[in-house]
Write an enzyme that holds these catalytic residues in place. Structure first.
Site, PDB file in Angstrom:
ATOM      1  N   HIS A  43      37.202  34.917  45.936  1.00 17.97           N
ATOM      2  CA  HIS A  43      36.039  35.600  43.973  1.00 17.97           C
ATOM      3  C   HIS A  43      36.621  34.413  43.092  1.00 17.97           C
ATOM      4  O   HIS A  43      38.103  34.295  42.724  1.00 17.97           O
ATOM      5  CB  HIS A  43      36.825  36.844  43.530  1.00 17.97           C
ATOM      6  CG  HIS A  43      36.505  36.797  42.033  1.00 17.97           C
ATOM      7  ND1 HIS A  43      35.323  38.344  41.965  1.00 17.97           N
ATOM      8  CD2 HIS A  43      35.485  36.206  41.469  1.00 17.97           C
ATOM      9  CE1 HIS A  43      35.312  38.260  40.681  1.00 17.97           C
ATOM     10  NE2 HIS A  43      34.700  37.022  39.905  1.00 17.97           N
ATOM     11  N   GLU A  70      32.210  35.589  45.873  1.00 22.51           N
ATOM     12  CA  GLU A  70      32.104  36.674  44.669  1.00 22.51           C
ATOM     13  C   GLU A  70      32.438  35.294  43.079  1.00 22.51           C
ATOM     14  O   GLU A  70      33.559  34.460  43.116  1.00 22.51           O
ATOM     15  CB  GLU A  70      32.761  37.608  44.241  1.00 22.51           C
ATOM     16  CG  GLU A  70      32.966  38.652  45.539  1.00 22.51           C
ATOM     17  CD  GLU A  70      34.055  39.735  45.262  1.00 22.51           C
ATOM     18  OE1 GLU A  70      33.353  40.991  45.720  1.00 22.51           O
ATOM     19  OE2 GLU A  70      34.833  40.064  43.950  1.00 22.51           O
ATOM     20  N   HIS A 190      36.263  47.451  44.422  1.00 18.37           N
ATOM     21  CA  HIS A 190      36.848  47.604  43.346  1.00 18.37           C
ATOM     22  C   HIS A 190      37.767  49.034  44.074  1.00 18.37           C
ATOM     23  O   HIS A 190      36.928  49.780  43.375  1.00 18.37           O
ATOM     24  CB  HIS A 190      36.257  47.616  42.348  1.00 18.37           C
ATOM     25  CG  HIS A 190      37.056  47.060  41.435  1.00 18.37           C
ATOM     26  ND1 HIS A 190      37.678  45.590  41.028  1.00 18.37           N
ATOM     27  CD2 HIS A 190      38.072  47.684  40.242  1.00 18.37           C
ATOM     28  CE1 HIS A 190      38.326  45.605  40.210  1.00 18.37           C
ATOM     29  NE2 HIS A 190      38.655  46.946  39.114  1.00 18.37           N
TER      30      HIS A 190
END
Length: 237
Positions: A43, A70, A190
């Protein structure tokens, strides 16, 4: 079996703390795959405080499982994804100064923008996923964007899991059924961890992939990478 994609941002954070190449991000990615990881997630953020954009370019030739990038689809990010062509791109509505992801997309408000961005990626054969909260209207809106998958934002589940796990997972079950009925693939991520992943996995129908970074890296400090990876795979069967 639900696939395990390991987010290696924290490895990059540790590397960057000394300014050198220890730990070697590319070697870690290769080793994690050898140990059983079924995907590698990164990410990158605009300030490159952990994953650098060059890391994405280097990893694309290293990762042999699934490569997931991401990020917030600013133009720099879009260009990177179109250049590297990962297996999957996951769109996340991060603010520039976000410490970590903290919300899903408003897929109704940002429908036109998401349609435009997703169309670019799909034209290049890149599977698309968008980060969403477990809210029926947002799941239904996701379908209108043209995305292949959604990634359910699981912080609320992780937060409530220890006090009432049935209540914590309920909106995610409902969202998963809606997504399946709409023909959307389902990912999740998450704050999932070894403590809460098995119950989530067993509760969510058609869960294709989980992306786990912070907890997995922290758990590996005690257990070692290989033991931790195998523990996740056992719970995801």
């Amino acid at each position: 079996m639900t696939k395990l994609s390991v987010n290696i941002n924290k490895i990059a954070t540790l590397r960057n703390a000394r300014g050198g190449n220890v730990p070697d991000l590319l070697k870690v990615a290769t080793d994690l795959e050898r140990m059983g990881a079924q995907g590698i997630t990164i990410h990158p953020r605009p300030d490159e405080r952990h994953i650098k954009y060059q890391d994405a370019r280097d990893l694309v030739d290293i990762v042999t499982t699934e490569f997931n990038i991401e990020g917030n689809p600013i133009q720099k990010f879009i260009d990177l994804v179109l250049e590297t062509k990962p297996t999957q791109v996951t769109l996340v509505p991060d603010t520039v100064d976000a410490i970590t992801s903290d919300s899903g997309w408003d897929t109704v408000k940002h429908k036109s923008f998401l349609q435009e961005v997703i169309a670019q990626f799909k034209e290049e054969g890149i599977r698309t996923s968008i980060f969403v909260d477990p809210i029926p209207a947002m799941i239904e809106g996701a379908r209108e964007t043209g995305t292949d998958r959604i990634e359910l934002y699981t912080e609320s589940y992780a937060t409530k899991y220890m006090t009432d796990r049935q209540a914590a997972v309920k909106p995610f079950i409902e969202s998963a059924f809606i997504a399946s009925d709409l023909g959307l693939g389902i990912n999740a991520g998450h704050d999932l961890s070894l403590k809460n992943i098995e119950y989530f996995h067993n509760s969510i129908p058609d869960l294709l992939e989980v992306s786990i970074g912070h907890a997995l890296i922290a758990e590996s400090l005690y257990l070692g990478f290989e033991t931790t990876i195998q523990s996740y795979l056992e719970k995801l069967k």
